[in-house]
Write a protein that holds these residues in place. Structure first.
Motif, PDB file in Angstrom:
ATOM      1  N   CYS A   1       0.818  -1.208   0.000  1.00  0.00           N
ATOM      2  CA  CYS A   1       0.000   0.000   0.000  1.00  0.00           C
ATOM      3  C   CYS A   1       0.849   1.254   0.000  1.00  0.00           C
ATOM      4  N   GLY A   2       2.159   1.131   0.248  1.00  0.00           N
ATOM      5  CA  GLY A   2       3.021   2.297   0.291  1.00  0.00           C
ATOM      6  C   GLY A   2       3.142   2.953  -1.054  1.00  0.00           C
ATOM      7  N   LYS A   3       3.374   4.279  -1.043  1.00  0.00           N
ATOM      8  CA  LYS A   3       3.492   5.020  -2.294  1.00  0.00           C
ATOM      9  C   LYS A   3       4.820   4.729  -2.963  1.00  0.00           C
ATOM     10  N   PRO A   4       4.833   4.211  -4.221  1.00  0.00           N
ATOM     11  CA  PRO A   4       6.088   3.936  -4.906  1.00  0.00           C
ATOM     12  C   PRO A   4       6.847   5.222  -5.182  1.00  0.00           C
ATOM     13  N   ALA A   5       8.172   5.096  -5.296  1.00  0.00           N
ATOM     14  CA  ALA A   5       8.991   6.274  -5.556  1.00  0.00           C
ATOM     15  C   ALA A   5       8.847   6.755  -6.984  1.00  0.00           C
ATOM     16  N   GLU A   6       8.489   5.862  -7.903  1.00  0.00           N
ATOM     17  CA  GLU A   6       8.425   6.229  -9.304  1.00  0.00           C
ATOM     18  C   GLU A   6       6.997   6.563  -9.720  1.00  0.00           C
ATOM     19  N   PRO A   7       6.804   7.688 -10.475  1.00  0.00           N
ATOM     20  CA  PRO A   7       5.489   7.980 -10.975  1.00  0.00           C
ATOM     21  C   PRO A   7       5.074   6.987 -12.049  1.00  0.00           C
ATOM     22  N   ALA A   8       3.776   6.816 -12.231  1.00  0.00           N
ATOM     23  CA  ALA A   8       3.279   5.896 -13.243  1.00  0.00           C
ATOM     24  C   ALA A   8       3.247   6.560 -14.604  1.00  0.00           C
ATOM     25  N   ASP A   9       2.958   5.759 -15.626  1.00  0.00           N
ATOM     26  CA  ASP A   9       3.039   6.304 -16.970  1.00  0.00           C
ATOM     27  C   ASP A   9       2.070   5.630 -17.921  1.00  0.00           C
TER      28      ASP A   9
ATOM     29  N   ASN B   1       2.461  11.810 -14.180  1.00  0.00           N
ATOM     30  CA  ASN B   1       1.589  11.789 -13.004  1.00  0.00           C
ATOM     31  C   ASN B   1       0.135  11.684 -13.432  1.00  0.00           C
ATOM     32  N   TRP B   2      -0.613  10.896 -12.713  1.00  0.00           N
ATOM     33  CA  TRP B   2      -2.042  10.757 -12.947  1.00  0.00           C
ATOM     34  C   TRP B   2      -2.753  11.331 -11.728  1.00  0.00           C
ATOM     35  N   THR B   3      -3.591  12.334 -11.942  1.00  0.00           N
ATOM     36  CA  THR B   3      -4.300  12.965 -10.833  1.00  0.00           C
ATOM     37  C   THR B   3      -5.792  12.918 -11.080  1.00  0.00           C
ATOM     38  N   ALA B   4      -6.530  12.459 -10.087  1.00  0.00           N
ATOM     39  CA  ALA B   4      -7.992  12.435 -10.155  1.00  0.00           C
ATOM     40  C   ALA B   4      -8.546  13.608  -9.354  1.00  0.00           C
TER      41      ALA B   4
ATOM     42  N   LEU C   1     -11.238  14.661   0.016  1.00  0.00           N
ATOM     43  CA  LEU C   1     -10.188  15.349  -0.727  1.00  0.00           C
ATOM     44  C   LEU C   1     -10.714  15.693  -2.115  1.00  0.00           C
ATOM     45  N   ASP C   2     -10.274  16.830  -2.646  1.00  0.00           N
ATOM     46  CA  ASP C   2     -10.698  17.246  -3.985  1.00  0.00           C
ATOM     47  C   ASP C   2      -9.760  16.754  -5.073  1.00  0.00           C
ATOM     48  N   GLU C   3      -8.587  16.282  -4.702  1.00  0.00           N
ATOM     49  CA  GLU C   3      -7.657  15.754  -5.695  1.00  0.00           C
ATOM     50  C   GLU C   3      -6.872  14.606  -5.097  1.00  0.00           C
ATOM     51  N   LEU C   4      -6.382  13.739  -5.992  1.00  0.00           N
ATOM     52  CA  LEU C   4      -5.587  12.583  -5.569  1.00  0.00           C
ATOM     53  C   LEU C   4      -4.555  12.278  -6.634  1.00  0.00           C
ATOM     54  N   GLU C   5      -3.278  12.272  -6.244  1.00  0.00           N
ATOM     55  CA  GLU C   5      -2.251  11.750  -7.149  1.00  0.00           C
ATOM     56  C   GLU C   5      -2.335  10.232  -7.054  1.00  0.00           C
ATOM     57  N   ILE C   6      -2.818   9.611  -8.115  1.00  0.00           N
ATOM     58  CA  ILE C   6      -3.166   8.193  -8.060  1.00  0.00           C
ATOM     59  C   ILE C   6      -1.902   7.347  -7.957  1.00  0.00           C
ATOM     60  N   PRO C   7      -1.784   6.505  -6.926  1.00  0.00           N
ATOM     61  CA  PRO C   7      -0.636   5.592  -6.848  1.00  0.00           C
ATOM     62  C   PRO C   7      -0.638   4.640  -8.041  1.00  0.00           C
ATOM     63  N   PRO C   8       0.527   4.225  -8.517  1.00  0.00           N
ATOM     64  CA  PRO C   8       0.595   3.337  -9.688  1.00  0.00           C
ATOM     65  C   PRO C   8      -0.278   2.097  -9.561  1.00  0.00           C
ATOM     66  N   ALA C   9      -0.350   1.511  -8.359  1.00  0.00           N
ATOM     67  CA  ALA C   9      -1.121   0.286  -8.186  1.00  0.00           C
ATOM     68  C   ALA C   9      -2.611   0.504  -8.378  1.00  0.00           C
ATOM     69  N   ASP C  10      -3.075   1.768  -8.298  1.00  0.00           N
ATOM     70  CA  ASP C  10      -4.509   2.060  -8.393  1.00  0.00           C
ATOM     71  C   ASP C  10      -4.919   2.679  -9.730  1.00  0.00           C
ATOM     72  N   ILE C  11      -3.969   2.924 -10.619  1.00  0.00           N
ATOM     73  CA  ILE C  11      -4.289   3.634 -11.853  1.00  0.00           C
ATOM     74  C   ILE C  11      -5.300   2.865 -12.695  1.00  0.00           C
ATOM     75  N   ASP C  12      -5.067   1.578 -12.898  1.00  0.00           N
ATOM     76  CA  ASP C  12      -5.990   0.793 -13.714  1.00  0.00           C
ATOM     77  C   ASP C  12      -7.396   0.802 -13.112  1.00  0.00           C
ATOM     78  N   ARG C  13      -7.477   0.673 -11.796  1.00  0.00           N
ATOM     79  CA  ARG C  13      -8.785   0.646 -11.135  1.00  0.00           C
ATOM     80  C   ARG C  13      -9.521   1.968 -11.334  1.00  0.00           C
ATOM     81  N   PHE C  14      -8.806   3.094 -11.207  1.00  0.00           N
ATOM     82  CA  PHE C  14      -9.450   4.392 -11.391  1.00  0.00           C
ATOM     83  C   PHE C  14      -9.842   4.616 -12.853  1.00  0.00           C
ATOM     84  N   GLN C  15      -8.968   4.195 -13.777  1.00  0.00           N
ATOM     85  CA  GLN C  15      -9.281   4.367 -15.192  1.00  0.00           C
ATOM     86  C   GLN C  15     -10.515   3.565 -15.607  1.00  0.00           C
TER      87      GLN C  15
END
Length: 557
Positions: free
Chosen positions: A25-33, A528-531, A284-298
């Protein structure tokens, strides 16, 4: 190509590492792409779903978060990304950057360059500090000289060190900086020691933001000012509670026009899973989506229309210390580069959430070339180069690969270790706590290391001079101790060249020199992916980290 069995072995390792990176669940150091086949959108296209057909309205508090405490709110000491972002909300500089990183007016409404070493800035006449004091040219001179003052000990003296008289001032030989001249209340003249083309773009950096002398001198220790900021910016400081919150309120009298929002409330949320939960709960009004959650949010219709994808200028690389064995041998450095299948790493470990990088100058900056690929994956070539360097199966090329301790770094580096070992390296991995790791790298003790570099200002020079000029070894940015007189001469020539097209050609020549010498292997560029919540409107996406002053965003609630 290596044997099928060995390739299968590496694929299995990549699959195993995937389990590691996406199970925590920890935030990875690398941004997703993003997948490479997806066309890159402009910033305006990326944010279109957050635009409104209605008229913008005033009011409302924007609820956001920071993943750690900031270090300072004093421009003279703001070096970290989050510090610079906060400085941009509280202060202003003479110029600022638009969404694409181009220079636009700010406290300077216009400027002129009568020759290659002179800039004359004409200032706005309606700006005030948050305490009500008027902004004038004297504040510019004070702010810039303060950064250079040895008693202040700012880590950003290099921003102004090319101004005429800066050296004498820093050495205590002069009471003022000769090249910073107050012509009248709303005109400032800056004279450089010699032509330096990137200087104008550097004046949007956090260190060049303007402070009020009256506020600074309230404190016996100027570091006490760090959490009592007073600028001219669009938002005013209200309160900071470490590990809890950071609140701002709107500057009703902002010289460029009042922002729409009444304020911004940041919470300090260090755990990525907590920030995701708080966003999904509507807190929260914004979220920098962690890489592990990007597919789920998309894939979630409630969130997908409100995701904004931002191509950043952060360039991730592996550094090879060029004055330390075994990487003092160019053949070993080139073997290292050819041994790594970067596309496989990106497509598997980072799940196509990043863009391949082939050189120091990133896309989005003039000078970038999309046809570079100096070190394609070629394990047989890597083996040949190691053999030429005197290594063999019985005498492998051994070294330690250091990295900052995190699950995401492990996930990225373990497959790289396997690929290197397949061609004749013997790689030992070493993880360290971040501050200790950075100190080890800056001291030149690491043989190989993993880091990234982001733009301080939107000029390709910022990805060349600090990282590769021999004078910048160590803390200046050149952690690899790279030293090539031809490169030094070329980048110095570029800095002094006023002809823009000629300067870009020199940047590219300098880039070719360092690519041929291989002191770093460029791996990927961040996205960066932000919701956002649906009621957040007119989101603008900025490529430079400290460019967003939240002037256009408004809340439809």
């Amino acid at each position: 190509m290596f044997k099928k069995g060995k390739k299968l072995q590496i694929i299995l390792i990549l699959s195993l590492v995937l389990t590691l990176v996406f199970s925590g669940c920890g935030k990875p150091a690398e941004p997703a792409d993003q997948p490479e086949e997806t066309p890159e959108k402009t910033n305006e296209e990326a944010a279109k779903d957050n635009e409104s057909n209605g008229e913008p309205k005033y009011g409302g508090i924007f609820h956001s978060y920071l993943d750690s405490n900031f270090n300072t709110l004093d421009p003279a000491f703001a070096t970290a990304d989050r510090d610079g972002r906060m400085v941009a909300l509280l202060y202003d500089s003479l110029i600022r950057y638009d969404t694409e990183g181009k220079i636009i007016p700010s406290l300077a409404k216009s400027w002129e360059t009568p020759d290659d070493t002179t800039l004359i800035f004409h200032l706005v006449e309606n700006a005030k500090f948050h305490n009500g004091n008027p902004f004038t040219a004297k504040d510019v001179k004070y702010s810039f000289e303060r950064v250079l003052d040895p008693d202040v000990a700012s880590p950003r003296t290099w921003v102004f060190e090319k101004v005429k008289g800066a050296k004498d001032f820093m050495e205590g030989k002069a009471d003022i900086v000769e090249g910073i001249e107050v012509v009248d209340d709303y005109t400032v003249k800056i004279t450089l020691e010699q032509p330096f083309a990137p200087f104008l773009s550097m004046l949007g950096m956090p260190a060049a933001h303007i402070v009020d002398k009256n506020e600074i001198e309230k404190y016996d220790n100027q570091k006490d000012y760090a959490l009592n900021p007073v600028g001219t910016g669009p938002f005013k400081f209200v309160e900071f509670v470490a590990d809890s919150k950071f609140d701002l309120e709107v500057n009703e009298d902002y010289f460029a026009g009042r922002p729409y929002m009444d304020g911004i409330n940041y919470r300090i949320i260090k755990d990525a899973s907590t920030s995701v939960a708080e966003f999904e709960a509507g807190n929260l009004d914004e979220l920098e989506i962690p890489p592990a959650d990007i597919d789920r949010f998309q894939n979630n219709a409630d969130y997908a229309p409100y995701i904004v994808k931002k191509s950043t200028l952060w360039n991730y690389y592996i550094g090879l210390t060029s004055n330390k064995k075994p990487f003092d041998d160019i053949k070993v450095r080139k073997a290292f580069c050819h041994a790594i299948d970067r596309e496989a790493i990106l497509n598997t470990v980072l799940r196509n959430k990043s863009v391949l990088s082939n050189g120091p100058i990133p896309p989005g900056l003039d000078g970038y070339r999309d046809d570079l690929n100096p070190y394609p994956y070629d394990p047989e070539k890597a083996k040949e180069l190691l053999a030429e360097a005197g290594y063999s199966k019985d005498n492998p090329c051994s070294f330690e690969f250091l990295y900052a301790d995190s699950k995401s770094n492990v996930a990225l580096i373990e497959p790289i270790q396997a690929m290197l070992n397949q061609v004749g390296f013997d790689v030992k991995l070493g993880s360290m706590e971040w501050n200790a790791y950075k100190a080890e790298v800056r001291a030149g003790k690491a043989q190989a290391f993993y880091l990234s570099w982001g733009a301080d200002y939107p000029d390709a020079e910022n990805y060349l001079y600090p990282l590769f000029h021999s004078s910048m070894s160590g803390g200046g940015g050149n952690e690899t101790r790279y030293n090539n007189p031809e490169f030094d001469k070329t980048i110095e020539q570029a800095q002094a060249t006023s002809d823009y097209d000629e300067r870009i050609k020199l940047y590219q020549k300098a880039e070719d020199i360092v690519l041929a010498d291989a002191p770093r292997l460029w791996v990927y560029l961040g996205i960066n992916w932000t919701a956002y919540r649906p009621e957040v409107k007119d989101v603008k996406v900025y490529r430079i980290f400290n460019a967003d002053k939240k002037l256009d965003m408004w809340l439809d609630r």
